[in-house]
Design an enzyme around this catalytic site. Structure first.
Site, PDB file in Angstrom:
ATOM      1  N   CYS A  55      11.856   8.456 -19.855  1.00  0.00           N
ATOM      2  CA  CYS A  55      11.451   8.896 -21.195  1.00  0.00           C
ATOM      3  C   CYS A  55      11.619  10.413 -21.289  1.00  0.00           C
ATOM      4  O   CYS A  55      11.500  11.121 -20.297  1.00  0.00           O
ATOM      5  CB  CYS A  55       9.989   8.511 -21.422  1.00  0.00           C
ATOM      6  SG  CYS A  55       9.287   9.119 -22.959  1.00  0.00           S
ATOM      7  N   SER A  57       9.597  12.477 -22.310  1.00  0.00           N
ATOM      8  CA  SER A  57       8.367  13.180 -21.903  1.00  0.00           C
ATOM      9  C   SER A  57       8.399  13.520 -20.408  1.00  0.00           C
ATOM     10  O   SER A  57       7.857  14.548 -19.999  1.00  0.00           O
ATOM     11  CB  SER A  57       7.140  12.332 -22.207  1.00  0.00           C
ATOM     12  OG  SER A  57       7.095  12.070 -23.575  1.00  0.00           O
ATOM     13  N   HIS A  60      10.321  16.518 -20.229  1.00  0.00           N
ATOM     14  CA  HIS A  60       9.541  17.668 -20.724  1.00  0.00           C
ATOM     15  C   HIS A  60       8.686  18.271 -19.607  1.00  0.00           C
ATOM     16  O   HIS A  60       8.419  19.465 -19.612  1.00  0.00           O
ATOM     17  CB  HIS A  60       8.613  17.234 -21.865  1.00  0.00           C
ATOM     18  CG  HIS A  60       9.315  17.033 -23.182  1.00  0.00           C
ATOM     19  ND1 HIS A  60      10.470  17.685 -23.518  1.00  0.00           N
ATOM     20  CD2 HIS A  60       9.005  16.270 -24.253  1.00  0.00           C
ATOM     21  CE1 HIS A  60      10.846  17.315 -24.737  1.00  0.00           C
ATOM     22  NE2 HIS A  60       9.975  16.453 -25.197  1.00  0.00           N
ATOM     23  N   HIS A  76       6.187   6.962 -16.579  1.00  0.00           N
ATOM     24  CA  HIS A  76       4.985   6.377 -17.201  1.00  0.00           C
ATOM     25  C   HIS A  76       5.281   5.111 -17.977  1.00  0.00           C
ATOM     26  O   HIS A  76       4.422   4.616 -18.693  1.00  0.00           O
ATOM     27  CB  HIS A  76       4.332   7.416 -18.126  1.00  0.00           C
ATOM     28  CG  HIS A  76       5.263   7.904 -19.196  1.00  0.00           C
ATOM     29  ND1 HIS A  76       6.230   8.842 -18.936  1.00  0.00           N
ATOM     30  CD2 HIS A  76       5.411   7.561 -20.491  1.00  0.00           C
ATOM     31  CE1 HIS A  76       6.918   9.068 -20.042  1.00  0.00           C
ATOM     32  NE2 HIS A  76       6.450   8.289 -20.995  1.00  0.00           N
ATOM     33  N   CYS A 182       5.750   2.498 -23.168  1.00  0.00           N
ATOM     34  CA  CYS A 182       5.867   3.786 -23.894  1.00  0.00           C
ATOM     35  C   CYS A 182       6.725   3.662 -25.147  1.00  0.00           C
ATOM     36  O   CYS A 182       6.202   3.489 -26.233  1.00  0.00           O
ATOM     37  CB  CYS A 182       6.387   4.922 -23.014  1.00  0.00           C
ATOM     38  SG  CYS A 182       6.573   6.434 -23.991  1.00  0.00           S
TER      39      CYS A 182
HETATM   40  N1  COD Z   1      17.372  16.948 -35.632  1.00  0.00           N
HETATM   41  C1  COD Z   1      17.519  15.605 -35.480  1.00  0.00           C
HETATM   42  N2  COD Z   1      17.590  14.995 -34.263  1.00  0.00           N
HETATM   43  C2  COD Z   1      17.522  15.791 -33.180  1.00  0.00           C
HETATM   44  C3  COD Z   1      17.379  17.205 -33.269  1.00  0.00           C
HETATM   45  C4  COD Z   1      17.315  17.770 -34.572  1.00  0.00           C
HETATM   46  N3  COD Z   1      17.167  19.082 -34.737  1.00  0.00           N
HETATM   47  N4  COD Z   1      17.332  17.712 -32.013  1.00  0.00           N
HETATM   48  C5  COD Z   1      17.452  16.671 -31.166  1.00  0.00           C
HETATM   49  N5  COD Z   1      17.564  15.507 -31.863  1.00  0.00           N
HETATM   50  C6  COD Z   1      17.704  14.140 -31.377  1.00  0.00           C
HETATM   51  C7  COD Z   1      18.458  14.013 -30.047  1.00  0.00           C
HETATM   52  O1  COD Z   1      19.858  14.032 -30.256  1.00  0.00           O
HETATM   53  C8  COD Z   1      17.969  12.647 -29.551  1.00  0.00           C
HETATM   54  O2  COD Z   1      18.795  11.586 -29.973  1.00  0.00           O
HETATM   55  C9  COD Z   1      16.586  12.494 -30.205  1.00  0.00           C
HETATM   56  O3  COD Z   1      16.420  13.620 -31.068  1.00  0.00           O
HETATM   57  C10 COD Z   1      15.446  12.504 -29.175  1.00  0.00           C
HETATM   58  O4  COD Z   1      15.593  11.385 -28.353  1.00  0.00           O
HETATM   59  P1  COD Z   1      15.270  11.370 -26.779  1.00  0.00           P
HETATM   60  O5  COD Z   1      15.950  10.163 -26.198  1.00  0.00           O
HETATM   61  O6  COD Z   1      15.562  12.688 -26.205  1.00  0.00           O
HETATM   62  O7  COD Z   1      13.681  11.209 -26.724  1.00  0.00           O
HETATM   63  P2  COD Z   1      12.674   9.960 -26.747  1.00  0.00           P
HETATM   64  O8  COD Z   1      12.994   9.047 -27.881  1.00  0.00           O
HETATM   65  O9  COD Z   1      12.561   9.376 -25.380  1.00  0.00           O
HETATM   66  O10 COD Z   1      11.277  10.748 -27.024  1.00  0.00           O
HETATM   67  C11 COD Z   1      11.147  11.531 -28.137  1.00  0.00           C
HETATM   68  C12 COD Z   1       9.726  12.142 -28.231  1.00  0.00           C
HETATM   69  C13 COD Z   1       9.747  13.053 -29.433  1.00  0.00           C
HETATM   70  C14 COD Z   1       8.706  11.051 -28.449  1.00  0.00           C
HETATM   71  C15 COD Z   1       9.380  12.930 -26.933  1.00  0.00           C
HETATM   72  O11 COD Z   1      10.310  13.951 -26.769  1.00  0.00           O
HETATM   73  C16 COD Z   1       7.984  13.548 -27.014  1.00  0.00           C
HETATM   74  O12 COD Z   1       7.750  14.569 -27.637  1.00  0.00           O
HETATM   75  N6  COD Z   1       7.011  12.909 -26.340  1.00  0.00           N
HETATM   76  C17 COD Z   1       5.630  13.349 -26.319  1.00  0.00           C
HETATM   77  C18 COD Z   1       4.841  12.690 -27.391  1.00  0.00           C
HETATM   78  C19 COD Z   1       4.372  11.286 -27.122  1.00  0.00           C
HETATM   79  O13 COD Z   1       3.331  10.862 -27.548  1.00  0.00           O
HETATM   80  N7  COD Z   1       5.112  10.512 -26.418  1.00  0.00           N
HETATM   81  C20 COD Z   1       4.695   9.163 -26.099  1.00  0.00           C
HETATM   82  C21 COD Z   1       4.323   9.073 -24.639  1.00  0.00           C
HETATM   83  S1  COD Z   1       5.596   9.653 -23.770  1.00  0.00           S
HETATM   84 ZN    ZN Z   2       7.099   8.223 -22.896  1.00  0.00          ZN
END
Ligand code: COD
Ligand code: ZN
Ligand code: ZN
Length: 382
Positions: A55, A57, A60, A76, A182
């Protein structure tokens, strides 16, 4: 006695030596190490991990965007089998298939007691990287290694508290059902439980990763008629459409702010917007993109620590609702069994979210796929 049972009993009460991916410090790569996993103490369980998803996170933590105590074992989103249990554990037993819960449900704190609360106080305590007694169960090279959000699943064995584990069907496929730990629950719940998306509505989802795609699945299940995916990586659009997006927009292909673009596309009627990127700019854009009077915008992404947002209060004054949620707003122990049974009854499928399955020792390759924007979810198997 079956072999499997004898195997479990032979490790119960003893330290287990196994492989784990340790992050020794921020901005350092994963290091596969031999770690020692202590037996579970009272009200704790030790789990043999079968599959675990990667994930954002977890990434991060590596980049320093999410604060954790180092050295740490992250991960997780997993499925596992209970190997042994500590004193007083009554809800699960060795051999049960489980999902570790990054959001526990202690049942006693103010969030757990309130019908609308879900962020259990145990989640906040977990930031210290230890279990309830203030210590860790992991040791590597003689040093304590810390836990991560009640789970720590990038390891062959982990220890979590009984409050932080959900028993699931024995025949649930580990490399798919782990996503209920998650991405799927977080996204699907943001749409169904937190935003309460209505039939016939128009929705826009910022960020088309595993979480964003799960939001799309939730919007579709709620009967939304237009579901617009927004991502700067157009390679995500095919997958987004496969799970229910009716159209997709790349902000890089427009000079106007995306809120203006969405207004033009929809005649100003986006009711629900979701931020699943984790950046302050997209949090504000998502808010501005929902209808000025009746729009609801949900923050799911976690922006980098110590960032403050600047926004025009008029955005809210006109009537918009701004909400956030963790884990979709679900109470983990109360609400997840229904998601598990719906999955087992094939009411939704998780296949399209899992783009890659790799052996655990290829964890770095899994993170490379995430960094290159090539994967939705990579699941590591043991
Ligand atoms: N505009 C639009 N899309 C964008 C931009 C932008 N400016 N920048 C990046 N992106 C896109 C990326 O290309 C990507 O496709 C997408 O955003 C993010 O996807 P992933 O695969 O990197 O991330 P995910 O889906 O695994 O997780 C996204 C979260 C936002 C949930 C994660 O980063 C986060 O903040 N987690 C903490 C919050 C939470 O409660 N998480 C749940 C437990 S982990
Ligand atoms: Zn997660
Ligand atoms: Zn609680």
């Amino acid at each position: 006695m079956p072999n499997q049972e004898r195997g479990r009993m032979s490790t119960a009460g003893k330290i287990i030596k196994c492989k784990a991916a340790v992050l020794w410090d921020v901005k350092q790569p994963f290091s596969i190490e031999d770690v020692e996993v202590a037996p579970p103490k009272a009200y704790e369980v030790r789990i043999k991990i079968l599959a675990t998803g990667i994930c954002r996170s977890d990434d991060h933590v590596m980049s320093g965007n999410l604060i954790a105590k180092f050295p740490v074992i992250v991960g997780h989103e997993a499925t596992g089998i209970i190997e042994s249990v500590g004193e007083g554990v009554s809800k699960v037993k060795p051999g049960d298939k489980v999902i570790p819960l990054c959001l526990p449900q202690c049942g006693k704190c103010s969030s757990c007691i309130h019908p609308n609360g879900n962020l259990c106080v145990k989640f906040l305590l977990s930031r210290k990287g230890v279990l309830s007694d203030g210590t860790t169960r992991f040791t590597c090279k003689g040093k304590p290694v810390y836990h991560f959000i009640n789970t720590s699943t990038f390891t062959e064995y982990t220890v979590v508290e009984e409050d932080s584990v959900l028993k699931i069907d024995a025949d649930a496929p580990p490399e798919k059902i782990c996503l209920i730990g998650c991405a799927f629950s977080t996204g699907y719940g943001a749409a169904i439980k937190t935003a309460k998306v209505t039939p016939g509505s128009t929705c826009a989802i910022f960020g088309l990763g595993g979480v964003g795609l799960s939001i799309i699945m939730g919007c579709k299940a709620a009967g939304a008629s237009r579901i617009i995916g927004v991502d700067i990586n157009s390679r995500k659009f095919e997958k987004a459409k496969a799970v229910g997006a009716t159209e997709c927009v790349n902000p890089k292909h427009h000079t106007k702010p995306i809120s203006e673009v969405l207004k033009e596309m929809t005649g100003d009627s986006v009711e629900f917007t979701f931020e699943a990127v984790g950046q302050d700019e997209t949090v504000i854009e998502a808010l501005a993109s929902c209808h000025m009077s009746y729009g609801i915008s949900v923050v799911i992404g976690c922006p980098p620590p110590s960032k403050m947002l600047t926004y025009d209060p008029m955005l809210l004054f006109t009537g918009r609702t701004w909400k956030g949620c963790t884990f979709g707003g679900w109470k983990s122990k109360d609400d997840l069994p229904k998601l598990v049974s719906d999955f087992m009854a094939k009411k939704f499928d998780l296949d399209k979210l899992v783009t890659h399955v790799l052996p655990f020792n290829k964890i770095k390759e899994g993170f490379d796929l995430l960094h290159k924007g090539e994967s939705i979810r990579t699941v590591l198997t043991f």
